[in-house]
Design a protein around this motif. Structure first.
Motif, mmCIF file in Angstrom:
data_model
loop_
_atom_site.group_PDB
_atom_site.id
_atom_site.type_symbol
_atom_site.label_atom_id
_atom_site.label_comp_id
_atom_site.label_asym_id
_atom_site.label_seq_id
_atom_site.Cartn_x
_atom_site.Cartn_y
_atom_site.Cartn_z
ATOM 1 N N ALA A 122 0.830 -1.209 0.000
ATOM 2 C CA ALA A 122 0.000 0.000 0.000
ATOM 3 C C ALA A 122 0.864 1.259 0.000
ATOM 4 C CB ALA A 122 -0.925 -0.010 1.217
ATOM 5 N N GLY A 123 1.967 1.223 0.742
ATOM 6 C CA GLY A 123 2.885 2.359 0.728
ATOM 7 C C GLY A 123 3.547 2.536 -0.620
ATOM 8 N N LEU A 124 3.935 1.430 -1.243
ATOM 9 C CA LEU A 124 4.588 1.503 -2.545
ATOM 10 C C LEU A 124 3.646 2.060 -3.609
ATOM 11 C CD1 LEU A 124 6.522 -1.904 -2.544
ATOM 12 C CD2 LEU A 124 7.385 0.371 -1.977
ATOM 13 N N ALA A 125 2.357 1.822 -3.451
ATOM 14 C CA ALA A 125 1.374 2.354 -4.397
ATOM 15 C C ALA A 125 1.275 3.874 -4.315
ATOM 16 C CB ALA A 125 0.009 1.726 -4.132
ATOM 17 N N GLN A 126 1.827 4.471 -3.242
ATOM 18 C CA GLN A 126 1.838 5.928 -3.081
ATOM 19 C C GLN A 126 3.227 6.522 -3.331
ATOM 20 O OE1 GLN A 126 -1.129 7.435 -2.474
ATOM 21 N NE2 GLN A 126 -1.958 5.350 -2.589
ATOM 22 N N ALA A 127 4.158 5.688 -3.751
ATOM 23 C CA ALA A 127 5.552 6.124 -3.873
ATOM 24 C C ALA A 127 5.735 7.097 -5.033
ATOM 25 C CB ALA A 127 6.459 4.913 -4.067
ATOM 26 N N PRO A 128 6.784 7.917 -4.971
ATOM 27 C CA PRO A 128 7.099 8.796 -6.100
ATOM 28 C C PRO A 128 7.662 7.995 -7.263
ATOM 29 C CG PRO A 128 8.842 8.879 -4.476
ATOM 30 C CD PRO A 128 7.739 8.041 -3.873
ATOM 31 N N THR A 129 8.035 8.674 -8.311
ATOM 32 C CA THR A 129 8.632 8.008 -9.468
ATOM 33 C C THR A 129 9.972 7.390 -9.080
ATOM 34 O OG1 THR A 129 7.567 9.556 -10.971
ATOM 35 C CG2 THR A 129 9.430 8.323 -11.833
#
Length: 436
Positions: free
Chosen positions: A371-378
């Motif tokens: 879930a955190g990775l789905a909000q990560a920057p480029t």
């Protein structure tokens, strides 16, 4: 937390500043408890005093950040747009290196050295420096740290670069090591095709070590099973040649008896000793603890229990007690760590009790969160097709969980690609990030 920094000093035309910060050993459950001094070295290019930060997370685990004597490799292009922060991960270098003193080493201490703890150290340093966001670059285990960082604190990161470091999110240690043995088998077979004499020579040396006493320069007897761990070279760019040279002429005759040459024993001793970085062996499997486990099983079945040692018996050619003369397949092993190494390597003996306890430690969390990775920057990542350390298929599965990950997939390099063309790889990844 107390943050101090040294006066600036100039090396190779760049300004260096040393940072120390008092941080908690256990930031999750005892943030007001015992602390240590975290160390990071800042490198500022001429005119770059206001450049954004790029934090380098070293591969390993258990190694300090590089001590640069120039701005070669990936640092050259990085310093065209960033200030660098070279962070010594906890337990290494000047960040409270855990040395081979048995009374200082405990399972509890080793359990606090994983990637999620390194992330919290970096976050503490970011806040101490008053930085809203910064960028990250990680090689190998450094990429594991970045994946953990972006799982927990995606809002703190502007962008990230990963090389050979996209870890599995959904495979347990057992399944992960099954994959690495399969990758290693393929690389070993490729090696034997390119170096036809190697199979017979590996078997000859192993048989000799089973029946004769050969001592390494550090005084201990060299066993055939320890000799086989030189297969870690199969995952490096020049590994085939390095192994071929090591194997090409290992014996001499002394008073009618076959003995290994002293220079070969010296070379083997240098490769096989964990004296420079014993933590690599001591905490290696812990980085997979709790990964791929249902939440209900965490804390119950999350111990790694020497997964690499158990899984080797499932794959033909890797069994510990395989007969080098009669076995149909007889392979070298790779980065895998085995419990008997804590008896045979003098550098690891002080870590034995703590490492044995760590193998039975029940992890309460995975270091990653999709879930955190789905909000990560480029993010941009170099993934190596034949990687025996971080299997390609698992890296690709993880890549799909990131919000926006730009992949560079190649078989031109092995796992240590940045050691061969760090500047070129960094520039490719940087261009991929800029292309949006």
């Amino acid at each position: 937390m107390t943050h101090t920094q040294s006066s600036p000093i100039t090396y190779f035309g760049h300004t260096h500043i040393e940072h120390t910060l008092s941080v908690a050993w256990d930031p999750f459950t005892n943030p007001e408890g015992e602390t240590f001094e975290l160390f990071a070295r800042e490198i500022i290019p001429p005119g770059g005093e206001n450049y954004p930060y790029l934090v380098y997370l070293q591969g390993g685990p258990g190694f300090p950040s590089p001590r640069p004597t120039s701005v070669g490799s990936w640092m050259g292009p990085a310093l065209k747009k960033y200030r660098l922060l070279l962070l010594d991960q906890r337990g290494t270098g000047r960040s409270a290196r855990i040395d081979a003193v048995s009374e200082r080493i405990s399972t509890q201490q080793l359990a606090l050295l994983r990637q999620e703890y390194i992330v919290e150290d970096a976050e503490a340093l970011r806040r101490a420096l008053g930085v809203e966001k910064w960028s990250l670059f990680g090689q190998s285990f450094g990429g594991f740290c970045i994946t953990s960082y972006l799982s927990a604190h995606p809002e703190s990161v502007d962008t990230a670069y990963l090389t050979g470091g996209l870890p599995t999110l959904d495979k347990t240690a057992d399944d992960l090591y099954r994959s690495t043995y399969a990758k290693l088998e393929y690389r070993h077979e490729q090696f034997l095709k390119q170096v036809p004499f190697a199979d017979a020579r590996i078997r000859e040396i192993a048989h000799h070590l089973d029946n004769a006493e050969e001592l390494l320069p550090t005084g201990e007897r060299l066993s055939s099973r320890r000799f086989r761990t030189i297969g870690i070279n199969l995952g490096r760019g020049t590994g085939f040649l390095n192994l071929a040279y090591l194997l090409e002429d290992p014996f001499r005759i002394v008073r009618g008896e076959k003995r290994m040459k002293t220079d070969v024993l010296h070379a083997l001793g240098a490769q096989l000793s964990f004296g420079a970085a014993p933590l690599y062996a001591a905490i290696h499997e812990s980085i997979y603890g709790g990964v791929g486990m249902p939440a209900a099983d965490l804390g119950q079945r999350s111990a790694t229990r020497w997964a690499a040692d158990r899984m080797r018996e499932e794959v033909e050619g890797f069994a510990e007690n395989a007969d080098p003369v009669r076995a149909d397949k007889f392979y070298l092993t790779g980065e895998h760590i085995y419990p008997w190494q804590f008896d045979e390597d003098p550098a690891l003996r002080p870590f034995k009790d703590a490492a044995m306890g760590l193998a039975e430690h029940h992890w309460q969390r995975s270091p990653y969160d999709a879930a955190g990775l789905a909000q990560a920057p480029t993010v941009a990542a170099a993934v190596y097709l034949d990687d025996i350390f971080v299997p390609f298929e698992e890296s690709m599965a993880t890549a799909r969980t990131y919000r926006d990950l730009r992949l560079h997939v190649t078989n031109y390099f092995q796992h240590d690609g940045i050691g061969h063309d760090g500047a070129g790889i960094f520039e490719l990844l940087d261009a991929a990030i800029a292309d949006h």
